[in-house]
Write an enzyme that holds these catalytic residues in place. Sequence first.
Site, mmCIF file in Angstrom:
data_model
loop_
_atom_site.group_PDB
_atom_site.id
_atom_site.type_symbol
_atom_site.label_atom_id
_atom_site.label_comp_id
_atom_site.label_asym_id
_atom_site.label_seq_id
_atom_site.Cartn_x
_atom_site.Cartn_y
_atom_site.Cartn_z
ATOM 1 N N GLU A 88 4.593 -5.600 5.497
ATOM 2 C CA GLU A 88 3.978 -4.068 6.015
ATOM 3 C C GLU A 88 5.235 -3.081 6.148
ATOM 4 O O GLU A 88 4.927 -1.997 6.682
ATOM 5 C CB GLU A 88 3.244 -4.151 7.105
ATOM 6 C CG GLU A 88 1.859 -4.360 7.007
ATOM 7 C CD GLU A 88 1.226 -5.615 6.400
ATOM 8 O OE1 GLU A 88 1.891 -6.651 6.185
ATOM 9 O OE2 GLU A 88 -0.090 -5.554 6.273
ATOM 10 N N TYR B 100 7.977 -3.609 7.571
ATOM 11 C CA TYR B 100 8.731 -3.557 8.788
ATOM 12 C C TYR B 100 10.326 -4.068 8.589
ATOM 13 O O TYR B 100 10.602 -4.325 7.362
ATOM 14 C CB TYR B 100 8.162 -4.324 9.913
ATOM 15 C CG TYR B 100 6.826 -3.716 10.537
ATOM 16 C CD1 TYR B 100 7.034 -2.640 11.249
ATOM 17 C CD2 TYR B 100 5.684 -4.206 10.145
ATOM 18 C CE1 TYR B 100 5.982 -2.028 11.581
ATOM 19 C CE2 TYR B 100 4.504 -3.586 10.849
ATOM 20 C CZ TYR B 100 4.587 -2.467 11.652
ATOM 21 O OH TYR B 100 3.752 -1.822 12.299
ATOM 22 N N ARG C 279 4.777 -14.227 7.687
ATOM 23 C CA ARG C 279 3.977 -13.108 6.856
ATOM 24 C C ARG C 279 4.637 -12.592 5.882
ATOM 25 O O ARG C 279 5.722 -11.662 5.894
ATOM 26 C CB ARG C 279 3.466 -12.099 7.891
ATOM 27 C CG ARG C 279 2.633 -10.908 7.559
ATOM 28 C CD ARG C 279 1.090 -11.355 7.748
ATOM 29 N NE ARG C 279 0.340 -10.133 7.334
ATOM 30 C CZ ARG C 279 -0.150 -9.330 8.246
ATOM 31 N NH1 ARG C 279 0.144 -9.447 9.617
ATOM 32 N NH2 ARG C 279 -0.716 -8.189 8.156
ATOM 33 N N HIS D 41 3.406 0.265 5.253
ATOM 34 C CA HIS D 41 2.440 1.204 6.041
ATOM 35 C C HIS D 41 2.494 2.678 5.133
ATOM 36 O O HIS D 41 1.740 3.502 5.283
ATOM 37 C CB HIS D 41 2.834 1.384 7.376
ATOM 38 C CG HIS D 41 2.387 0.293 8.251
ATOM 39 N ND1 HIS D 41 1.347 -0.187 8.325
ATOM 40 C CD2 HIS D 41 3.142 -0.472 9.512
ATOM 41 C CE1 HIS D 41 0.988 -1.187 9.146
ATOM 42 N NE2 HIS D 41 2.155 -1.125 9.740
ATOM 43 N N GLN E 18 -11.866 3.322 13.535
ATOM 44 C CA GLN E 18 -12.113 4.390 14.395
ATOM 45 C C GLN E 18 -11.450 3.776 15.902
ATOM 46 O O GLN E 18 -11.105 4.701 16.375
ATOM 47 C CB GLN E 18 -13.618 4.646 14.353
ATOM 48 C CG GLN E 18 -13.871 5.655 13.114
ATOM 49 C CD GLN E 18 -15.330 6.059 13.068
ATOM 50 O OE1 GLN E 18 -16.055 5.746 12.031
ATOM 51 N NE2 GLN E 18 -15.697 6.832 14.099
#
Length: 718
Positions: free
Chosen positions: A201, A203, A251, A289, A376
């Site tokens: 992601e 990081y 991961r 991201h 949401q």
Amino acid sequence: MALARRERVFAANAAPGRAANIRPNSHRKQRQPLVSTAYPHLLAPLDLGFTTLRNRVLMGSMHTGLEDRAKHFPRLAAYFAERARGGVGLIVTGGFSPNVAGWVSPFASKLSSAGAAREHRQITQAVHREGGKIALQILHSGRYGYHPFSVSASRIKSPITPFTPRALSARGVDKQIEAFVRCAALAREGGYDGVEVMGSEGYFINQFLVTHTNKRSDAWGGDYSNRMRLPVEIVSRIREKVGRDFIIVYRLSMLDLIPDGQSWEEVVTLAKAIEKAGASIINTGIGWHEARIPTIATSVPRAAFAWVTKKMKGEVGIPLCTTNRINAPEVAEQVLADGCADMVSMARPLLADAEFVNKAAAGRAQDINTCIACNQACLDHAFQLKTASCLVNPRACHETELSYAPAAVKKRIAVVGAGPAGLACSTVLAERGHAVDLFEAGAEIGGQFNMAKRIPGKEEFHETLRYFRNKIAGTGVRLHLNRRVTAEELIAAKYDEVVIATGVTPRTPSIKGQEEAVRSGKVLSYVDVLLRGAAVGKKVAVVGAGGIGFDVSEFLVQEAGHSPTLDLKAWEGEWGVTDPAQARGGVARGKPQVEPPARQVTLLQRKASKPGAGLGKTTGWIHRAALQMKKVEMLAGVNYEAIDERGLLISYGEKRDNPQLLEVDHIVLCAGQEPLRELEAPLLAAGLKPHRIGGADVAAELDAKRAINQGSRLAATL
Ligand code: FAD
Ligand code: NAP
Ligand code: SF4
């Protein structure tokens, strides 16, 4: 897979008599018991040698906001305990930083001391009491850290944070590795069954892997063997410290989805090295991201990235876990049966329904409250530093304060309106033992969700309606369809409580010439278009660029019945996703392959701000990008002058003194909504004290999250 087909597969799998007695493909076949279920692969235990997971479901890491303060750990413990009780094989916590430099934001979750580790025991014990297993995720955010102490491979600011990281010295890199190792050891002291090392992601670890963020020329930069040294060192030193009988999930970013991401060869090389370093499981990471390709939003096809993990199968011997947009047991089962992976990671689906696994195992898949991937209440909340929850399940992360315990006094209650608010309210009331009549003027339940489900990319909304249909039947709510109930009827029936959940009515903006154009059919409302099937011409102006204006535009630019969400190849073509063996990071070169728009749409708003600025924090950019792909013109700061038979006359910006005619076939009004509560005054006049929920209460900024939350919370108190 078309939704209809998906539903047929779903029904067939869930049907009684389909129970198979199959020995599933398993990681260690000799230790597998026979599994008798419609989901034999999903529910098969996974033997890791030193420990066995009870099934193939890994609850993926999610930041809930409860990780950041130990005072919230009792809530976190209750939240995880419900998921453990619900049958999850292995839970992974939200990310905990190994040190201050790795913080996601100031004072965010961190595990770096023995005292902190002791606090974690309340979490791990709660999970173990329910027969579950839990791993702590170690997350070092590197340059994604939203604070001035962030560090990275090189001094390169990320596009999504305002802080420029400090480039680490070689000694500094070693200190970060030590922090990872200490954190893993502390996790073990805290009672965890393992750790997940977050290597994807975008990081910290990811930042070392690609030249885009790693410009070093020392032992931690340069060629790939140097760039991948960091994760390999972290895993091998953790393994050395914690011993053999501790789960290490790594991961691994299998598809970076950034232009100069890793090549597939590099990804495979890393996976092999991570296995050798001592990892127990490799989990799949998809997309940094900062990637401009959606990876988990509702418009992403189900299991859209399972093929990536499948590509890795056979390259390593340890179990592989696949992920992203897997939200139903039949999808998870299919992915495993197809040999894509040995495990399936589901994160948000377990926020939506803590009992997901048990329901699947009991042949009650139709009762699962399905995650609709809206983001949401989960991801959007996390990004707004609010406690996460779930749009379809407001109890998520609020287990200790929102209880649906049986009511002390059983009452007769009328709920008027079967939109999301009324559905949530009536089913919770009935679950608590009340006798509930639910009145709906329409022919089916769902209210505005019956429009939302027609938007290409919002097919998941069907699932919420399926869930509530079953919940109504299961809890014994008496449903009265096609019944526009009147105040007189409600008064005459002498209910103990009346709940008004009658929703909203579209706002009419009263533009000059509008009334006549409504009569001639030139002006339509979003209800005409989405619910009543009004024919719409090739050139359209959409008035109002809120959530509904965006959705109506998406509806209008797609050919009828076509949705890229139900066609993986078309979706990949639009967003430029490709095989990482063909292009670094899996980002296709050249122009995206976008079908021409079905209509020429102009989307308008009066505000000068960016259209769509009020859409979801983590999904607004996707809606904007999707409309831009379809060449929708978005105009802000518009003044609506008049409507005539030619189209819409507007003035805006520098053209304010010189109004322009938008020559269009139709004008669709999406100008917000007003509460519909005509029942309230007569009920009050008769001395009743009706309750208002959802749009009937407040229409401004109404969404289904508020409607369901308000309905559920009222029901918990009556
Ligand atoms: P409604 O859904 O309006 O339901 C009210 C119900 O009451 C209706 O079924 C109506 O027929 C019934 N009723 C009215 N009067 C009577 C009466 N006298 N007797 C019996 N029945 C009566 N929200 C999100 O959070 N996320 C989204 O992605 C999203 N997408 C949307 C897309 C579209 C195209 C639309 C139109 C809406 C979307 N929404 C979304 C908004 C969301 O659907 C609403 O906020 C939500 O439906 C409001 O719920 P409600 O129960 O208050 O009202
Ligand atoms: P909304 O988001 O409030 O948008 C209403 C739009 O109408 C705005 O663009 C507003 O912009 C315009 N408008 C308001 N009054 C007007 C007037 N008198 N004349 C002309 N234009 C006017 O409401 P909505 O689009 O109807 O959506 C309803 C709710 O459903 C929203 O709260 C939304 O959160 C929810 N929803 C959410 C999603 C989602 O993806 N999360 C999708 C659909 C709907 P200007 O005032 O600037 O013109
Ligand atoms: Fe899924 Fe939406 Fe709930 Fe998040 S808020 S878990 S995306 S349904």
